[in-house]
Design an enzyme around this catalytic site. Sequence first.
Site: not given
Length: 335
Positions: A204, A220
């Site tokens: 992301h 992440c």
Amino acid sequence: MTLKTRPTPFRQTVTALVAALAVLLVDPLSAEEGELPRGHFLLAESGKVIGENYTVTVEDGDTLVDIARRHNVGYEAIRMANPDVSLWAPYAGTEVTIPNRHILPDAPREGIVINLSELRLYYYSAEGVVETYPISVGREGYATPVGLTKTTVKVKDPHWSPPRSMREEAAARGEPPPTVVPPGPDNPLGRHAILLGLPSYLIHGTNKPEGVGMRVSRGCIRMYPEDIESLYERVPSGTQVNIVDQPFKAAWSQDGVLYAQSFPRLEENRGSVEPILEAIQVVSQAFGDDQPPVDYARLRQAVEQPDGQLISLLRSAEPAPEPVTLYDELVLGQR
């Protein structure tokens, strides 16, 4: 001794034409201007080294972090390449090295390959083309897992729900749990997210781009907003994602030079084998059937003082009193 056989000019031309056509399909404007899009490299017919380092000059008001973002480099990479330059207040006129040369990870050239120690993502987007971008990965205690997965759902302007670990930490401090953050400038996921087959892990964007190229996430993969936006538009759902951890890489360039590239190791992925022995194994695999003259002192230095810079491991052949193995020479050199 012949180290590598160079491809014929005809085959080089055909390969270049195919790759150029692939780039044209990705970004017609850049191809017309004769420049590859940001992060794109043509793959050589032989060898695993891409790109070239170059320098730029600091202008008034620049920070090293600003320069890194403009030139597709992350925080740690720009810091290691310029150890004597201030990150936040470099003098105007200072020459800054852009570390734009990379050894491809030792992994199949398919889909997305993420090398955790390198803090870098590679995407084999078309025949003869690889893209590479700086990333952030999980910090200590929240390590990004190694393994094979794939992209699943893509979400634009995602809501961010705080993970259980954050809620537990807030409760332990006697604070109210963090709330769901809607799309907008305060959303830590940025404007684009690509979910992975690994539950709760995403690729992301971020609302804090200055942290790209560091270990700062809870597992992440973070990217610069412009980079994740580009991938979001082009990476199909179901694309293979291979997450590896290769702090030491060695490979031949197309012109027959053996290079090594070493990065600070992630302690949580450190195995029982000593780093120097792992480096020996990597270099031995790169040898193939050749036994070139290796500069063992430089190999040791690369392992012990990792800075992400490519170094040549070859040296001029010198007569040796007795033949020794690679392991013996490294060990003897430490005594």
